[in-house]
Design an enzyme around this catalytic site. Structure first.
Site, short mmCIF file in Angstrom:
data_model
loop_
_atom_site.label_atom_id
_atom_site.label_comp_id
_atom_site.label_asym_id
_atom_site.label_seq_id
_atom_site.Cartn_x
_atom_site.Cartn_y
_atom_site.Cartn_z
N TYR A 163 0.85 -1.18 0.00
CA TYR A 163 0.00 0.00 0.00
C TYR A 163 0.89 1.23 0.00
O TYR A 163 1.82 1.32 0.81
CB TYR A 163 -0.89 0.00 1.24
CG TYR A 163 -1.81 1.20 1.34
CD1 TYR A 163 -2.86 1.37 0.45
CD2 TYR A 163 -1.62 2.16 2.34
CE1 TYR A 163 -3.70 2.47 0.54
CE2 TYR A 163 -2.47 3.25 2.45
CZ TYR A 163 -3.50 3.42 1.55
OH TYR A 163 -4.33 4.50 1.65
N ASP A 199 9.33 2.90 -0.11
CA ASP A 199 8.26 3.56 0.64
C ASP A 199 8.44 3.17 2.11
O ASP A 199 8.04 2.10 2.54
CB ASP A 199 6.90 3.14 0.10
CG ASP A 199 5.75 3.82 0.85
OD1 ASP A 199 6.04 4.57 1.82
OD2 ASP A 199 4.58 3.60 0.48
N LYS A 242 4.05 9.25 9.01
CA LYS A 242 3.85 8.63 10.33
C LYS A 242 4.83 9.13 11.40
O LYS A 242 4.62 10.21 11.93
CB LYS A 242 3.81 7.11 10.17
CG LYS A 242 2.62 6.74 9.27
CD LYS A 242 2.35 5.29 9.01
CE LYS A 242 1.05 5.18 8.21
NZ LYS A 242 1.01 4.20 7.17
C1 LIG Z 1 0.41 4.67 5.78
C2 LIG Z 1 1.15 4.43 4.53
C3 LIG Z 1 1.03 5.27 3.42
C4 LIG Z 1 0.02 6.38 3.35
O1 LIG Z 1 0.24 7.36 4.31
P1 LIG Z 1 -1.00 8.35 4.68
O2 LIG Z 1 -0.38 9.32 5.63
O3 LIG Z 1 -2.04 7.47 5.27
O4 LIG Z 1 -1.44 8.98 3.41
C5 LIG Z 1 1.86 5.05 2.34
N1 LIG Z 1 2.74 4.04 2.33
C6 LIG Z 1 2.88 3.20 3.39
C7 LIG Z 1 3.90 2.12 3.33
C8 LIG Z 1 2.07 3.36 4.51
O5 LIG Z 1 2.19 2.49 5.52
#
Ligand SMILES: *Cc1c(COP(=O)(O)O)cnc(C)c1O
Length: 430
Positions: A144, A239, A267
């Protein structure tokens, strides 16, 4: 446990917001029942509007690695807040943040702050496309990368939870530019690059998958991706929105010794405030406006209050031994969960990396997204509710990872394992 207040709020919320929530997984759709509404949080605990306390293994989906409402983070926010909430001109904390990220993650020679992980990944692929002059993006099944159009193809997290393979509203022409691969499959990646290598702008990967529960890369897999990208002139994007500053101070790239061209964060670097960032090679970042032609902007980007929360959190996690202690705790928890499941005769396996873990209702090792879908979802559901009523909150989906914080101590782990022994027995009973 009483839930009268949460129930009343959810009734109101459902009429006003899609599913009663502002992000899908919160709605408890895949476990049944109704979500509880948080009134506050402290340390390892969430406290709901009915006064129930839960040991929290979500930590706001990653940011709260130092525990909820840490006094030093709150103090930093309060201090900065008094001087104003947003300026629309540069502020000193943005520079400190950029210095901190580039110091802790050496592959990032420069960074750009944004407001969410989604924005970070969207911006990173625009940069990759702009810099390479190519259009194709490669991603992995079950990974994701936020809700950008190009990523909602075989995505993880809420997409899996809701069983939506691809979202309506994503133009086919755009989705066609995203190729997907099974995670941990060396040959499939080699074949794809052999066929499409000169069209590929970037390969984006969660170096440890945290959005199809928790899946670790096989020995050499990330190195293999690095080599394929280099050979074919594609950019490698890690990511690290979830893994960054969590699985090691320098993220998964430090843990596995790989240098990506670009990285995305979120995060933890916001410490609970809405933040994202992308960074990488200076020659690439220099192509972003205003130093280069690739456009990307943000009214609230680099917001001083968000920078303060993030910087205070990053300060806390640089304490010597911070990650080693978390890793030790995660092992205690996961070993304990496996033992409790064995006692109850429930087939369970775990994957772990420092302060994140996956609990799978299967006896087979989980190596990719397909393995993850072979778990006993009904047993997970019973386990989830068994834990919840005993005051332990794990993700309300079999496809989400668990997170520990430095506030999870002996007492919380013991309480969790005691609850798990009973909840596994209930899960086994069916
Ligand atoms: C949470 C997450 C996202 C998206 O971040 P948001 O702040 O929710 O838009 C993208 N990539 C990874 C790996 C994530 O865990």
């Amino acid at each position: 446990m009483k839930h009268a207040q949460s129930h009343a709020l959810f009734d109101r919320a459902r009429r006003l917001m899609p599913g009663g929530v502002n992000s899908p997984v919160r709605a408890f759709k895949s476990v049944g029942g109704e979500p509880f509404f948080a009134r506050r949080a402290e340390g390892a605990y969430l406290i709901d509007v009915d006064g129930n306390r839960y040991v929290d293994y979500i930590g706001s989906w990653g940011p709260m690695i130092a525990g909820h409402a840490h006094p030093l983070v709150l103090e930093a926010v309060a201090r900065v807040m008094r001087d104003g909430l947003s300026f629309g001109v540069p502020n000193p904390l943005e520079v400190t943040m950029a210095e901190t990220i580039t110091r802790l993650v050496p592959s990032c020679e420069m960074v750009r702050m944004v407001n969410s992980g989604t924005e970070a990944t969207l911006s990173a692929i625009r940069l990759a496309r702009g810099a390479t002059g190519r259009s194709r993006i490669v991603k992995f099944e079950g990974c994701y990368h936020g809700h950008g159009d190009s990523f909602l193809v075989k995505a993880g997290s809420g997409m899996l939870t809701l069983g939506v393979p691809d979202s309506p509203g994503v133009p086919k022409a755009l989705a066609d530019l995203t190729s997907t691969l099974p995670y941990n499959d060396f040959d499939a990646a080699s074949r794809l690059f052999a066929a499409q290598g000169d069209e590929i702008a970037a390969l984006i990967v969660e170096p440890i998958v945290g959005n199809a529960n928790c899946i670790l890369p096989r020995e050499g897999f990330l190195q293999h991706l690095r080599e394929l990208c280099t050979r074919h002139g594609a950019l490698l994007i890690f990511d690290e929105v979830m893994t960054g500053f969590r699985v090691a101070l320098g993220g998964a790239q430090q843990r596995y010794g790989i240098t990506p061209d670009l990285s995305t964060f979120g995060k933890i670097i916001g410490g609970g405030m809405p933040v994202g960032a992308y960074g990488g090679r200076a020659d690439l970042l220099q192509q972003i406006a205003p130093s280069g032609p690739i456009y990307q902007a943000g009214t609230l980007s680099g917001n001083p209050v968000a920078m303060a929360a993030g910087l205070a959190t990053l300060e806390l996690i640089q304490a010597p031994g911070f990650h080693a202690a978390l890793e030790q705790r995660t092992h205690e928890l996961c070993d304990g969960l496996e033992a409790a499941a064995r006692e109850a005769g429930v087939p369970v396996t775990t994957n772990r990396s420092c302060a994140m873990f996956g609990l799978f209702f299967t006896d087979r090792h989980v190596d990719n997204f397909t393995d993850a879908t072979h778990c006993d979802i009904a047993a997970f559901r019973r386990f989830f509710h068994g834990m919840l009523k005993r005051g332990v909150y794990i993700a309300p989906s079999a496809y989400e990872a668990g997170f520990l914080s430095s506030a999870h101590g002996d007492f919380e782990i013991a309480h969790t394992l005691e609850a798990a022994r009973e909840a596994f027995r209930e899960a086994a009973a069916g």
